[in-house]
Scaffold this motif. Structure first.
Motif, PDB file in Angstrom:
ATOM      1  N   LEU A  66       0.857  -1.360   0.136  1.00 20.25           N
ATOM      2  CA  LEU A  66      -0.072   0.025   0.003  1.00 20.25           C
ATOM      3  C   LEU A  66       0.945   1.289  -0.044  1.00 20.25           C
ATOM      4  CD1 LEU A  66      -2.744  -1.278   2.764  1.00 20.25           C
ATOM      5  CD2 LEU A  66      -3.103  -0.639  -0.040  1.00 20.25           C
ATOM      6  N   GLU A  67       2.001   1.181   0.585  1.00 19.46           N
ATOM      7  CA  GLU A  67       2.634   2.379   0.762  1.00 19.46           C
ATOM      8  C   GLU A  67       3.394   2.820  -0.574  1.00 19.46           C
ATOM      9  OE1 GLU A  67       4.477   1.416   5.441  1.00 19.46           O
ATOM     10  OE2 GLU A  67       5.713   1.110   3.608  1.00 19.46           O
ATOM     11  N   SER A  68       3.859   1.650  -1.167  1.00 16.21           N
ATOM     12  CA  SER A  68       4.343   1.740  -2.524  1.00 16.21           C
ATOM     13  C   SER A  68       3.280   2.332  -3.718  1.00 16.21           C
ATOM     14  CB  SER A  68       4.966   0.669  -3.050  1.00 16.21           C
ATOM     15  OG  SER A  68       5.294   0.654  -4.605  1.00 16.21           O
ATOM     16  N   GLN A  69       2.183   1.818  -3.603  1.00 16.10           N
ATOM     17  CA  GLN A  69       1.084   2.282  -4.430  1.00 16.10           C
ATOM     18  C   GLN A  69       0.710   3.804  -4.186  1.00 16.10           C
ATOM     19  OE1 GLN A  69      -2.231  -0.462  -4.724  1.00 16.10           O
ATOM     20  NE2 GLN A  69      -0.836  -2.134  -3.999  1.00 16.10           N
ATOM     21  N   LEU A  70       0.473   4.096  -3.044  1.00 15.31           N
ATOM     22  CA  LEU A  70       0.466   5.633  -2.427  1.00 15.31           C
ATOM     23  C   LEU A  70       1.196   6.380  -3.146  1.00 15.31           C
ATOM     24  CD1 LEU A  70      -1.353   5.126   0.982  1.00 15.31           C
ATOM     25  CD2 LEU A  70      -2.657   5.936  -0.856  1.00 15.31           C
ATOM     26  N   ALA A  71       2.579   6.022  -2.708  1.00 17.16           N
ATOM     27  CA  ALA A  71       3.533   6.858  -3.119  1.00 17.16           C
ATOM     28  C   ALA A  71       3.569   7.200  -4.763  1.00 17.16           C
ATOM     29  CB  ALA A  71       5.019   6.424  -2.574  1.00 17.16           C
ATOM     30  N   ARG A  73       0.777   6.788  -6.800  1.00 13.57           N
ATOM     31  CA  ARG A  73      -0.368   7.436  -7.070  1.00 13.57           C
ATOM     32  C   ARG A  73      -0.366   8.934  -6.812  1.00 13.57           C
ATOM     33  NH1 ARG A  73      -5.548   5.279  -7.212  1.00 13.57           N
ATOM     34  NH2 ARG A  73      -4.272   3.271  -7.923  1.00 13.57           N
ATOM     35  N   PHE A  74       0.064   9.423  -5.690  1.00 13.69           N
ATOM     36  CA  PHE A  74       0.349  10.748  -5.322  1.00 13.69           C
ATOM     37  C   PHE A  74       1.549  11.498  -5.188  1.00 13.69           C
ATOM     38  CE2 PHE A  74      -3.545   8.715  -3.116  1.00 13.69           C
ATOM     39  CZ  PHE A  74      -4.431   9.360  -3.446  1.00 13.69           C
ATOM     40  N   GLY A  75       2.633  10.991  -5.626  1.00 13.80           N
ATOM     41  CA  GLY A  75       3.903  11.461  -5.939  1.00 13.80           C
ATOM     42  C   GLY A  75       4.398  11.727  -4.609  1.00 13.80           C
ATOM     43  N   LEU A  76       4.537  10.893  -3.687  1.00 10.19           N
ATOM     44  CA  LEU A  76       4.902  11.232  -2.352  1.00 10.19           C
ATOM     45  C   LEU A  76       6.660  10.752  -2.170  1.00 10.19           C
ATOM     46  CD1 LEU A  76       2.085   9.934  -0.217  1.00 10.19           C
ATOM     47  CD2 LEU A  76       2.710  12.112  -0.590  1.00 10.19           C
ATOM     48  N   THR A  77       7.265  11.570  -1.393  1.00 11.58           N
ATOM     49  CA  THR A  77       8.677  10.803  -1.299  1.00 11.58           C
ATOM     50  C   THR A  77       8.670   9.728  -0.310  1.00 11.58           C
ATOM     51  OG1 THR A  77       9.380  13.146  -1.263  1.00 11.58           O
ATOM     52  CG2 THR A  77      10.815  11.544  -0.333  1.00 11.58           C
ATOM     53  N   PHE A  78       7.620   9.672   0.549  1.00 10.64           N
ATOM     54  CA  PHE A  78       7.584   8.384   1.265  1.00 10.64           C
ATOM     55  C   PHE A  78       6.416   8.209   1.862  1.00 10.64           C
ATOM     56  CE2 PHE A  78       8.140  11.174   4.870  1.00 10.64           C
ATOM     57  CZ  PHE A  78       7.217  10.557   6.089  1.00 10.64           C
ATOM     58  N   CYS A  79       5.855   7.005   2.028  1.00  7.40           N
ATOM     59  CA  CYS A  79       4.604   6.824   2.939  1.00  7.40           C
ATOM     60  C   CYS A  79       4.800   5.744   3.821  1.00  7.40           C
ATOM     61  CB  CYS A  79       3.532   6.340   1.715  1.00  7.40           C
ATOM     62  SG  CYS A  79       1.853   6.309   2.364  1.00  7.40           S
ATOM     63  N   CYS A  80       4.058   5.807   5.043  1.00 10.63           N
ATOM     64  CA  CYS A  80       3.903   4.672   6.119  1.00 10.63           C
ATOM     65  C   CYS A  80       2.548   4.481   6.387  1.00 10.63           C
ATOM     66  CB  CYS A  80       4.745   5.383   7.214  1.00 10.63           C
ATOM     67  SG  CYS A  80       4.548   4.200   8.538  1.00 10.63           S
ATOM     68  N   VAL A  81       2.345   3.116   6.207  1.00 10.75           N
ATOM     69  CA  VAL A  81       0.978   2.916   6.312  1.00 10.75           C
ATOM     70  C   VAL A  81       0.907   1.845   7.721  1.00 10.75           C
ATOM     71  CG1 VAL A  81      -0.966   1.374   5.573  1.00 10.75           C
ATOM     72  CG2 VAL A  81       0.246   2.998   3.740  1.00 10.75           C
ATOM     73  N   ALA A  82       0.262   2.137   8.572  1.00  4.37           N
ATOM     74  CA  ALA A  82       0.005   1.408   9.816  1.00  4.37           C
ATOM     75  C   ALA A  82      -0.987   0.332   9.756  1.00  4.37           C
ATOM     76  CB  ALA A  82      -0.381   2.325  11.062  1.00  4.37           C
ATOM     77  N   SER A 295      -3.364  18.926  -3.613  1.00  7.10           N
ATOM     78  CA  SER A 295      -2.543  20.238  -3.580  1.00  7.10           C
ATOM     79  C   SER A 295      -1.068  19.989  -3.786  1.00  7.10           C
ATOM     80  CB  SER A 295      -2.747  20.776  -2.255  1.00  7.10           C
ATOM     81  OG  SER A 295      -1.834  20.390  -1.204  1.00  7.10           O
ATOM     82  N   GLY A 296      -0.537  18.911  -3.866  1.00  4.92           N
ATOM     83  CA  GLY A 296       0.852  18.692  -3.963  1.00  4.92           C
ATOM     84  C   GLY A 296       1.627  19.367  -3.006  1.00  4.92           C
ATOM     85  N   LEU A 297       1.295  19.717  -2.129  1.00  3.26           N
ATOM     86  CA  LEU A 297       2.222  20.497  -0.978  1.00  3.26           C
ATOM     87  C   LEU A 297       2.556  19.613   0.010  1.00  3.26           C
ATOM     88  CD1 LEU A 297      -0.159  23.452  -0.320  1.00  3.26           C
ATOM     89  CD2 LEU A 297       2.194  23.551  -1.044  1.00  3.26           C
ATOM     90  N   ILE A 298       2.166  18.358   0.220  1.00  2.28           N
ATOM     91  CA  ILE A 298       2.843  17.410   1.049  1.00  2.28           C
ATOM     92  C   ILE A 298       3.595  16.372   0.542  1.00  2.28           C
ATOM     93  CG2 ILE A 298       1.120  17.719   2.810  1.00  2.28           C
ATOM     94  CD1 ILE A 298       0.235  14.971   2.275  1.00  2.28           C
ATOM     95  N   ASN A 299       4.825  15.906   0.922  1.00  2.00           N
ATOM     96  CA  ASN A 299       5.662  14.977   0.347  1.00  2.00           C
ATOM     97  C   ASN A 299       5.673  13.715   1.204  1.00  2.00           C
ATOM     98  OD1 ASN A 299       7.163  16.567   2.398  1.00  2.00           O
ATOM     99  ND2 ASN A 299       8.864  15.203   1.571  1.00  2.00           N
ATOM    100  N   GLY A 300       5.105  13.469   2.181  1.00  2.00           N
ATOM    101  CA  GLY A 300       5.048  12.205   3.071  1.00  2.00           C
ATOM    102  C   GLY A 300       3.528  12.169   3.779  1.00  2.00           C
TER     103      GLY A 300
END
Length: 317
Positions: A66-71, A73-82, A295-300
């Motif tokens: 899920l972390e990989s898919q979210l990153a 999909r939304f152009g995130l530098t990182f993602c953590c899914v609990a 908005s593209g303002l968050i990267n994590g």
């Protein structure tokens, strides 16, 4: 700045990437931003502790996917899914633990960092879950005005508690969340002490924020930061998500009006490329999180498993 897991979680991630993902140990090291020697040690630890057999087949696999898919999909530098902990409503415990883990490892790996702090229940939960740690060289600073009518949900209290748990210096922004007028805002920001804190907040290396809804039950209203008529007016303009007093439509467009012009908070600008990490989740927050992500303002993003799945489903082609 990359997200730094605890050694236990890193061990599971490294093992999953190596044994399930098919990456070489060198590729795992590059993916996680770790030295090769430490990566080898983490994978060996997972094997020796039996985690490869037990945990790699469990929730961690789904969460890493899920972390990989979210990153992506939304152009995130990182993602953590609990992992899902079967909480009803807002998954405060899961988010709090994930947020605390994130903070603990940032403090461990960046002992002299300045961290900007937002507001919200999830951030408060993260501070509650954070174990005592010596971080006396770290500086925490409020990203928005701290003076509200409801002390129980006051960002000032969050700053006080994080200072107690870490020994760090904590600076609150000693002004109201909303000024009476634009002129009053300018006067307050011109005060030497306030300006120092504001500039420190602007320059913080990492900014940890919550994501709010735009409705009468929003945390901004409960905390006494704004009243119901004001939140209703913002909602009527099309806003559905909020971070640090900035409001966004479903397409990520910022709403600017007389209220936002008086908000005592740091400006957000895509060109600044601030390192902004959002801690948010729960069924009532899906649309708000989508709006802020757009908005593209968050990267994590630190979120929970059910929210992650809902975000991906909502944006599926």
């Amino acid at each position: 700045m990359k997200y730094m897991d605890s050694d236990e979680t890193l061990s599971l991630r490294a093992a999953w990437l190596h044994y399930v993902g098919g990456l070489t140990q060198a590729e795992v090291a590059k993916r996680l931003g770790l030295p090769s020697v430490k990566t080898h040690r983490l994978i060996a630890r997972a094997v020796s502790e039996g985690a490869v057999k037990v945990s790699i087949e469990g929730d961690i696999v789904a969460c890493v996917e899920l972390e990989s898919q979210l990153a992506k999909r939304f152009g995130l530098t990182f993602c953590c899914v609990a992992p899902d902990t079967a909480e009803e409503g807002l998954p405060v415990r899961a988010l709090g633990m994930a947020g605390a883990d994130y903070l603990r490892n940032i403090l461990k790996n960046h002992p002299d960092i300045t961290i900007g702090m937002g507001h919200g229940r999830t951030l408060s939960a993260a501070i509650h879950q954070l174990r005592q740690i010596d971080a006396h060289q770290v500086r925490f600073v409020s990203l928005l005005g701290c003076l509200t009518r409801n002390y129980a949900l006051n960002p000032h209290d969050v700053m006080h508690r994080i200072a107690e748990k870490t020994g760090a210096q904590a600076y609150m922004m000693p002004v109201p969340f909303i000024a009476n007028s634009v002129e009053d805002k300018e006067v307050m920001l011109s005060q030497h002490g306030v300006r120092q804190v504001f500039d420190m907040a602007m320059g913080s290396a990492m900014k940890l924020v919550g994501i709010g809804t735009v409705e009468p039950a929003a945390q901004l209203v409960e905390a006494g930061m704004i009243d119901v008529s004001e939140i209703n007016a913002i909602s009527a303009s099309g806003a559905i998500g909020e971070i640090l007093g900035h409001f966004f439509t479903a397409k990520g467009q910022r709403i600017d009006n007389g209220l936002t012009a008086r908000t005592m908070t740091i400006p957000l600008d895509l060109q600044r490329r601030d390192n902004i990490v959002a801690l948010a989740g729960g069924p009532t927050k899906i649309s708000a999180i989508q709006a802020v992500l757009a908005s593209g303002l968050i990267n994590g993003l630190i979120t929970d498993e059910l929210t992650a799945r809902a975000l991906l489903d909502a944006t599926a082609d």
